[in-house]
Design a protein around this motif. Structure first.
Motif, short mmCIF file in Angstrom:
data_model
loop_
_atom_site.label_atom_id
_atom_site.label_comp_id
_atom_site.label_asym_id
_atom_site.label_seq_id
_atom_site.Cartn_x
_atom_site.Cartn_y
_atom_site.Cartn_z
N GLU A 194 2.90 -4.20 -5.13
CA GLU A 194 3.48 -3.05 -4.47
C GLU A 194 4.80 -2.62 -5.10
O GLU A 194 5.09 -1.43 -5.22
CB GLU A 194 3.70 -3.34 -2.99
N GLU A 195 5.62 -3.59 -5.50
CA GLU A 195 6.91 -3.24 -6.11
C GLU A 195 6.69 -2.52 -7.43
O GLU A 195 7.39 -1.56 -7.75
CB GLU A 195 7.75 -4.50 -6.32
N ARG A 198 5.69 0.96 -6.58
CA ARG A 198 6.86 1.71 -6.10
C ARG A 198 7.70 2.20 -7.27
O ARG A 198 8.14 3.36 -7.28
CB ARG A 198 7.71 0.82 -5.18
N LYS A 201 5.95 5.18 -8.92
CA LYS A 201 6.09 6.42 -8.16
C LYS A 201 7.50 7.00 -8.31
O LYS A 201 7.68 8.23 -8.35
CB LYS A 201 5.79 6.17 -6.68
#
Length: 224
Positions: A194-195, A198, A201
């Motif tokens: 997820e990091e 992130r 993005k």
């Protein structure tokens, strides 16, 4: 020493062990340099427009850089970012043999950094090779993923380095080489957590998405 574009091209010729390796790696670097410079020029246009409208650096949104980028430095960094790849070939593709990378591919950035430093290239340029993998490798990732690298941060240290790192995600030395769409690049980033996604993005919001169609037509490559 800050190399000229001509010197950067000569370094590719010097270290390419075969014409096949040169064509794959040098072409990839030219493509990334072109994508990166285009994104830098677009970012600079947004910055100039925001300043003309009276915005301060502190009030600029994520899509506007905090300063003007050196688009020529981005192009130079793009040309040299993958030069260490010549050092990690299992087969150089000469005499009709298939070109293949060995299992040290994760080290290609560090190999390029060391090569450039040995050539007398300034740290600020050599770091384009060292700090361009994925969306940046942290010390914690190196340890957690047991990467075959000295434990350290491999993160961009300037906006120009960050932009080359970002642009590098839009083209692959896959054989045959391919352009990579933003949705595909996002899926690749998500595979590492997820990091990682992130950070991807954040880069998309900051620099925008390049128009790959003209380059894909020019080079006759597919966009996946």
């Amino acid at each position: 020493m800050i190399p000229s574009i001509e010197m950067a091209q000569e370094l590719h010729r010097k270290y390419a062990p075969s014409q096949t390796a040169y064509e794959l790696i040098h072409t990839h670097c030219v493509i990334i340099a072109t994508i990166g410079k285009g994104l830098a020029e677009q970012a600079n246009a947004r910055y100039a427009a925001a300043r003309a409208a009276g915005a301060s650096s502190a009030s600029m949104n994520a899509a506007v850089p905090q300063r003007e980028l050196d688009a020529d430095l981005v192009y130079l960094g793009g040309l040299l970012h993958d030069i260490g790849t010549y050092k990690i070939l299992a087969s150089d593709g000469a005499e009709g043999r298939p070109l293949a990378f060995d299992d040290r591919y994760i080290q290609h950035g560090l190999a390029g950094y060391e090569l450039l430093k040995a050539e007398g290239v300034d740290e600020s340029v050599a770091e384009f090779a060292r700090n361009h993998t994925g969306v940046g490798l942290t010390r914690e990732q190196v340890v957690a993923e047991r990467l075959d690298l000295p434990v350290d941060d491999y993160l961009p240290r300037s906006l120009e380095q960050e932009l080359v790192m970002y642009a590098d995600n839009y083209h692959s030395k896959h054989q045959p080489p391919i352009f990579v769409s933003e949705p595909t690049a996002a899926k690749r980033a998500a595979k590492f957590g997820e990091e990682n996604l992130r950070r991807w993005k954040m880069l998309v919001a900051k620099y925008g998405v390049p128009d790959l169609e003209p380059l894909a037509r020019e080079y006759g490559m597919e966009i996946v």
